[in-house]
Design a protein around this motif. Structure first.
Motif, PDB file in Angstrom:
ATOM      1  N   LYS A  83       7.923  -3.247  -4.194  1.00 51.41           N
ATOM      2  CA  LYS A  83       8.330  -2.157  -3.306  1.00 51.41           C
ATOM      3  C   LYS A  83       8.103  -0.807  -3.969  1.00 51.41           C
ATOM      4  N   HIS A  84       8.449  -0.735  -5.239  1.00 50.86           N
ATOM      5  CA  HIS A  84       8.256   0.514  -5.983  1.00 50.86           C
ATOM      6  C   HIS A  84       6.767   0.865  -6.074  1.00 50.86           C
ATOM      7  N   ILE A  85       5.945  -0.104  -6.402  1.00 50.43           N
ATOM      8  CA  ILE A  85       4.498   0.127  -6.522  1.00 50.43           C
ATOM      9  C   ILE A  85       3.925   0.606  -5.194  1.00 50.43           C
ATOM     10  N   ASN A  86       4.319  -0.049  -4.102  1.00 54.62           N
ATOM     11  CA  ASN A  86       3.825   0.348  -2.778  1.00 54.62           C
ATOM     12  C   ASN A  86       4.289   1.762  -2.417  1.00 54.62           C
ATOM     13  N   LYS A  87       5.529   2.081  -2.730  1.00 57.48           N
ATOM     14  CA  LYS A  87       6.049   3.425  -2.465  1.00 57.48           C
ATOM     15  C   LYS A  87       5.268   4.456  -3.276  1.00 57.48           C
ATOM     16  N   GLU A  88       5.018   4.142  -4.546  1.00 53.81           N
ATOM     17  CA  GLU A  88       4.247   5.043  -5.402  1.00 53.81           C
ATOM     18  C   GLU A  88       2.845   5.265  -4.837  1.00 53.81           C
ATOM     19  N   LYS A  89       2.221   4.197  -4.349  1.00 53.03           N
ATOM     20  CA  LYS A  89       0.875   4.319  -3.781  1.00 53.03           C
ATOM     21  C   LYS A  89       0.883   5.209  -2.540  1.00 53.03           C
ATOM     22  N   ARG A  90       1.900   5.006  -1.673  1.00 51.98           N
ATOM     23  CA  ARG A  90       1.995   5.850  -0.478  1.00 51.98           C
ATOM     24  C   ARG A  90       2.204   7.308  -0.861  1.00 51.98           C
ATOM     25  N   GLU A  91       3.108   7.555  -1.812  1.00 52.91           N
ATOM     26  CA  GLU A  91       3.377   8.927  -2.232  1.00 52.91           C
ATOM     27  C   GLU A  91       2.158   9.533  -2.914  1.00 52.91           C
ATOM     28  N   GLN A  92       1.494   8.743  -3.757  1.00 59.63           N
ATOM     29  CA  GLN A  92       0.315   9.255  -4.449  1.00 59.63           C
ATOM     30  C   GLN A  92      -0.783   9.576  -3.450  1.00 59.63           C
ATOM     31  N   SER A  93      -0.936   8.712  -2.445  1.00 60.19           N
ATOM     32  CA  SER A  93      -1.940   8.950  -1.423  1.00 60.19           C
ATOM     33  C   SER A  93      -1.641  10.257  -0.689  1.00 60.19           C
ATOM     34  N   LEU A  94      -0.376  10.453  -0.313  1.00 57.04           N
ATOM     35  CA  LEU A  94       0.012  11.697   0.347  1.00 57.04           C
ATOM     36  C   LEU A  94      -0.205  12.879  -0.584  1.00 57.04           C
TER      37      LEU A  94
END
Length: 192
Positions: A83-94
């Motif tokens: 969950k943390h990795i996916n959240k980081e990816k979404r935030e990094q993408s944004l």
């Protein structure tokens, strides 16, 4: 072995604190190592493990464990890491979109045909520079080297004599602060 585990889980459900401490003693280090394989940050890994074990204690009366306790804990830690990795990816993408949009727009003048664009652009630019100025000095320097000089994390770490994890920490904090301070401009950045 199965009876021993059922007894252990039943003691947990009844709120036996000795059993809870034993749970920490048995699984904490192994769970931290597991978390670290997914999220190579000691503090974050330990935090996830603590959260999982604490959650187990909080929800002890309603939790039904159908596998071994060890498997249940490992799966919970891995899920938290994912969950943390996916959240980081979404935030990094944004963050990448926002920064690239701003950088692209920063290099070119706003469309002179639309004076309102110029006003919004100038306001955004001022707010962006104010937000950068609010960052702590080392954080601002790390961000500048990453985004403006396009140095890699290892290059920044070497240049500033800090660890790569410290670089990641500063970038994450800088992006979070910029995201918060520039939130009113998110729509503007996407339509520019």
């Amino acid at each position: 072995m199965i009876d021993e585990q059922k007894d252990f889980i039943n003691k947990l459900k009844k709120g036996d604190e000795k059993t809870y401490r034993l749970l920490y003693d048995r699984y904490y280090v192994m769970l931290c190592k597991t978390a670290y394989q997914y999220v190579p940050d000691i503090y974050l890994s330990e935090s996830f493990v603590n959260d999982v074990i604490f959650h187990l204690w909080e929800q002890r009366t309603s939790i039904n464990i159908h596998t071994s306790l060890k498997n249940y804990l490992v799966k919970s830690v891995i899920n938290m890491c994912i969950k943390h990795i996916n959240k980081e990816k979404r935030e990094q993408s944004l963050d990448d979109v926002l920064i690239s949009r701003f950088d692209d727009y920063q290099l070119s003048d706003p469309d002179a045909e639309y004076p309102l664009n110029e006003l919004m652009f100038n306001d955004l630019k001022k707010t962006y520079h104010k937000a950068l100025a609010l960052l702590p000095e080392e954080c601002r320097e790390v961000f500048r080297l990453s985004r403006m000089e396009e140095l890699s994390y290892p290059e920044i770490a070497d240049k500033l004599n800090i660890s790569v994890n410290t670089v990641k920490y500063h970038i994450k904090n800088a992006l979070a602060k910029l995201r918060e301070l520039l939130k009113d401009y998110l729509v503007l950045l996407f339509i520019m």
